[in-house]
Design a protein around this motif. Structure first.
Motif, PDB file in Angstrom:
ATOM      1  N   SER A  68       3.414 -23.694 -22.137  1.00  0.00           N
ATOM      2  CA  SER A  68       3.151 -22.824 -20.996  1.00  0.00           C
ATOM      3  C   SER A  68       4.455 -22.539 -20.290  1.00  0.00           C
ATOM      4  O   SER A  68       5.268 -23.426 -20.052  1.00  0.00           O
ATOM      5  N   GLY A  69       4.688 -21.255 -20.032  1.00  0.00           N
ATOM      6  CA  GLY A  69       5.955 -20.845 -19.416  1.00  0.00           C
ATOM      7  C   GLY A  69       5.692 -19.949 -18.223  1.00  0.00           C
ATOM      8  O   GLY A  69       4.550 -19.745 -17.829  1.00  0.00           O
ATOM      9  N   LYS A  70       6.784 -19.438 -17.665  1.00  0.00           N
ATOM     10  CA  LYS A  70       6.687 -18.620 -16.462  1.00  0.00           C
ATOM     11  C   LYS A  70       6.065 -17.254 -16.774  1.00  0.00           C
ATOM     12  O   LYS A  70       5.302 -16.714 -16.002  1.00  0.00           O
ATOM     13  N   GLU A  71       6.425 -16.715 -17.920  1.00  0.00           N
ATOM     14  CA  GLU A  71       5.987 -15.358 -18.236  1.00  0.00           C
ATOM     15  C   GLU A  71       4.741 -15.317 -19.115  1.00  0.00           C
ATOM     16  O   GLU A  71       3.996 -14.352 -19.064  1.00  0.00           O
ATOM     17  N   ALA A  72       4.561 -16.354 -19.930  1.00  0.00           N
ATOM     18  CA  ALA A  72       3.417 -16.379 -20.835  1.00  0.00           C
ATOM     19  C   ALA A  72       3.100 -17.810 -21.231  1.00  0.00           C
ATOM     20  O   ALA A  72       3.956 -18.692 -21.138  1.00  0.00           O
ATOM     21  N   LYS A 101      -1.129 -15.693 -27.256  1.00  0.00           N
ATOM     22  CA  LYS A 101      -0.087 -15.653 -26.228  1.00  0.00           C
ATOM     23  C   LYS A 101      -0.648 -14.881 -25.042  1.00  0.00           C
ATOM     24  O   LYS A 101      -0.998 -13.712 -25.173  1.00  0.00           O
ATOM     25  N   ILE A 102      -0.764 -15.554 -23.922  1.00  0.00           N
ATOM     26  CA  ILE A 102      -1.361 -14.930 -22.737  1.00  0.00           C
ATOM     27  C   ILE A 102      -0.285 -14.742 -21.672  1.00  0.00           C
ATOM     28  O   ILE A 102       0.344 -15.710 -21.231  1.00  0.00           O
ATOM     29  N   TYR A 103      -0.083 -13.477 -21.299  1.00  0.00           N
ATOM     30  CA  TYR A 103       0.924 -13.185 -20.275  1.00  0.00           C
ATOM     31  C   TYR A 103       0.366 -13.498 -18.898  1.00  0.00           C
ATOM     32  O   TYR A 103      -0.799 -13.246 -18.620  1.00  0.00           O
ATOM     33  N   THR A 104       1.211 -14.037 -18.049  1.00  0.00           N
ATOM     34  CA  THR A 104       0.765 -14.369 -16.693  1.00  0.00           C
ATOM     35  C   THR A 104       0.604 -13.097 -15.875  1.00  0.00           C
ATOM     36  O   THR A 104       1.128 -12.047 -16.210  1.00  0.00           O
ATOM     37  N   ASN A 105      -0.123 -13.215 -14.800  1.00  0.00           N
ATOM     38  CA  ASN A 105      -0.373 -12.121 -13.873  1.00  0.00           C
ATOM     39  C   ASN A 105       0.873 -11.334 -13.523  1.00  0.00           C
ATOM     40  O   ASN A 105       1.889 -11.932 -13.227  1.00  0.00           O
ATOM     41  N   PRO A 106       0.789 -10.001 -13.494  1.00  0.00           N
ATOM     42  CA  PRO A 106       1.972  -9.249 -13.080  1.00  0.00           C
ATOM     43  C   PRO A 106       2.414  -9.633 -11.676  1.00  0.00           C
ATOM     44  O   PRO A 106       3.599  -9.630 -11.358  1.00  0.00           O
ATOM     45  N   GLU A 107       1.443 -10.029 -10.827  1.00  0.00           N
ATOM     46  CA  GLU A 107       1.775 -10.417  -9.447  1.00  0.00           C
ATOM     47  C   GLU A 107       2.650 -11.669  -9.416  1.00  0.00           C
ATOM     48  O   GLU A 107       3.469 -11.847  -8.535  1.00  0.00           O
ATOM     49  N   GLU A 108       2.453 -12.539 -10.411  1.00  0.00           N
ATOM     50  CA  GLU A 108       3.191 -13.807 -10.418  1.00  0.00           C
ATOM     51  C   GLU A 108       4.460 -13.711 -11.239  1.00  0.00           C
ATOM     52  O   GLU A 108       5.270 -14.607 -11.265  1.00  0.00           O
ATOM     53  N   LEU A 111      -4.854  -9.301 -33.032  1.00  0.00           N
ATOM     54  CA  LEU A 111      -5.683  -8.600 -32.046  1.00  0.00           C
ATOM     55  C   LEU A 111      -4.973  -8.577 -30.694  1.00  0.00           C
ATOM     56  O   LEU A 111      -4.269  -9.516 -30.341  1.00  0.00           O
ATOM     57  N   HIS A 112      -5.178  -7.479 -29.962  1.00  0.00           N
ATOM     58  CA  HIS A 112      -4.631  -7.364 -28.608  1.00  0.00           C
ATOM     59  C   HIS A 112      -5.789  -7.124 -27.657  1.00  0.00           C
ATOM     60  O   HIS A 112      -6.501  -6.130 -27.791  1.00  0.00           O
ATOM     61  N   ILE A 113      -6.004  -8.055 -26.740  1.00  0.00           N
ATOM     62  CA  ILE A 113      -7.063  -7.896 -25.740  1.00  0.00           C
ATOM     63  C   ILE A 113      -6.471  -8.161 -24.368  1.00  0.00           C
ATOM     64  O   ILE A 113      -5.929  -9.239 -24.116  1.00  0.00           O
ATOM     65  N   GLU A 114      -6.578  -7.166 -23.487  1.00  0.00           N
ATOM     66  CA  GLU A 114      -6.070  -7.324 -22.128  1.00  0.00           C
ATOM     67  C   GLU A 114      -4.633  -7.829 -22.153  1.00  0.00           C
ATOM     68  O   GLU A 114      -3.798  -7.235 -22.807  1.00  0.00           O
ATOM     69  N   ASN A 115      -4.384  -8.990 -21.499  1.00  0.00           N
ATOM     70  CA  ASN A 115      -3.019  -9.515 -21.480  1.00  0.00           C
ATOM     71  C   ASN A 115      -2.824 -10.629 -22.517  1.00  0.00           C
ATOM     72  O   ASN A 115      -1.988 -11.511 -22.346  1.00  0.00           O
ATOM     73  N   ALA A 116      -3.623 -10.579 -23.598  1.00  0.00           N
ATOM     74  CA  ALA A 116      -3.517 -11.607 -24.645  1.00  0.00           C
ATOM     75  C   ALA A 116      -3.205 -10.995 -26.004  1.00  0.00           C
ATOM     76  O   ALA A 116      -3.745  -9.955 -26.373  1.00  0.00           O
ATOM     77  N   LEU A 117      -2.298 -11.656 -26.716  1.00  0.00           N
ATOM     78  CA  LEU A 117      -1.998 -11.268 -28.097  1.00  0.00           C
ATOM     79  C   LEU A 117      -2.453 -12.392 -29.013  1.00  0.00           C
ATOM     80  O   LEU A 117      -2.050 -13.541 -28.822  1.00  0.00           O
ATOM     81  N   PHE A 118      -3.263 -12.078 -29.993  1.00  0.00           N
ATOM     82  CA  PHE A 118      -3.690 -13.059 -30.989  1.00  0.00           C
ATOM     83  C   PHE A 118      -2.807 -12.882 -32.213  1.00  0.00           C
ATOM     84  O   PHE A 118      -2.691 -11.786 -32.756  1.00  0.00           O
ATOM     85  N   LEU A 119      -2.174 -13.980 -32.620  1.00  0.00           N
ATOM     86  CA  LEU A 119      -1.208 -13.941 -33.719  1.00  0.00           C
ATOM     87  C   LEU A 119      -1.536 -15.005 -34.760  1.00  0.00           C
ATOM     88  O   LEU A 119      -2.180 -16.005 -34.434  1.00  0.00           O
ATOM     89  N   GLU A 120      -1.037 -14.792 -35.946  1.00  0.00           N
ATOM     90  CA  GLU A 120      -1.114 -15.835 -36.975  1.00  0.00           C
ATOM     91  C   GLU A 120      -0.515 -17.112 -36.389  1.00  0.00           C
ATOM     92  O   GLU A 120       0.555 -17.066 -35.773  1.00  0.00           O
ATOM     93  N   LEU A 121      -1.209 -18.235 -36.536  1.00  0.00           N
ATOM     94  CA  LEU A 121      -0.667 -19.499 -36.039  1.00  0.00           C
ATOM     95  C   LEU A 121       0.344 -20.044 -37.039  1.00  0.00           C
ATOM     96  O   LEU A 121       0.035 -20.186 -38.223  1.00  0.00           O
TER      97      LEU A 121
END
Ligand code: ATP
Ligand code: MG
Length: 229
Positions: free
Chosen positions: A26-30, A45-52, A114-124
């Motif tokens: 878990s990081g600052k941006e994602a 990979k889930i990006y954090t809120n644009p506000e944060e 797959l790309h949903i909202e602020n999440a990217l699903f990638l090969e693990l």
């Protein structure tokens, strides 16, 4: 976590089942998690809120990028909520778009799923027991280093031939999995056609790579650079 719920609801609406398994980083941006998407083990990979999220560092990469409408450009310029949202959406969409394009062209990167909202699903890059290490944390034999170096250069050349420069390439953004170096983390990738300093970023990327591989093998930087002329 509220962020999760939006993604899970959205995935459900699209006919997918998602189960988040555990946190990888878990990081600052994602934040990156392992998950099951329709029963397949994946990374998300889930990006954090644009506000944060702090955008100051990203600005140099956006030079030459344009927004479709003047109102959008003004909002981004002002840095208001709408502008931040727009800018974040464009980063996520860009990252997914880049990954698809580069993966299709044969670059060694995780498959974008797959790309949903602020999440990217990638090969693990990993399995149910271990997650791939970053190249910076990996000690290579001479033979492995020769092959890995050629692979990273080949992928970087595929990017370049498609008019893309990674822009943050380093052994921190390469994962070592099954004796292959996978390049990750593309939101800042640069469009060579519109970015005035693309070449500067290319040289910096190549220098970072050369510096790492010199720990294991002899590398001629000028020769490497000449392959991109
Ligand atoms: N496809 C993947 N499979 C396994 N692990 C991954 C995958 N993608 C990312 N990770 C893990 O998550 C970490 C962060 O991913 P990434 O570099 O894309 O995000 P970031 O927000 O830029 O983080 P950082 O600031 O650490 O670079 C990686 O160093 C890696 O450990
Ligand atoms: Mg990274």
């Amino acid at each position: 976590m509220e962020e999760f719920q939006i993604i899970l609801d959205c995935a459900k609406k699209l006919g997918h089942t998602v189960e988040i398994l555990s946190s990888i980083k878990s990081g600052k941006e994602a934040s990156v998690f392992s998950a099951l998407l329709d029963g397949r083990l994946v990374a998300v990979k889930i990006y954090t809120n644009p506000e944060e999220r702090a955008f100051q560092n990203s600005n140099p990469y956006l030079a030459g990028k344009f927004y479709k409408r003047a109102s959008e450009e003004r909002a981004v310029g002002k840095g208001n909520t709408f502008g931040r949202r727009l800018k974040q959406d464009s980063w996520i969409t860009r990252e997914f778009f880049m990954l698809q394009k580069l993966h299709k062209a044969g670059a060694v990167i995780p498959e974008p799923i797959l790309h949903i909202e602020n999440a990217l699903f990638l090969e693990l890059l990993g399995d149910d027991e271990v997650i791939a290490n970053r190249l910076i944390d990996t000690v290579l034999s001479g033979e492995e280093a020769v092959l890995a170096f050629q692979s990273v250069l080949k992928s970087t050349k595929i990017f370049w031939d498609l008019g893309i420069v990674h822009g943050d390439l380093s052994p921190y953004n390469i994962l070592w999995w099954k004796s292959q170096p996978y390049i990750i983390d593309f939101p800042q990738a640069i469009d060579v056609r519109t970015h005035p300093d693309a070449r500067v970023f290319l040289e910096r990327d190549l220098k970072n790579i050369v510096k790492y591989f010199r720990k294991f093998i002899t590398v001629d930087f000028e020769e490497v650079l000449s392959r991109f002329l």
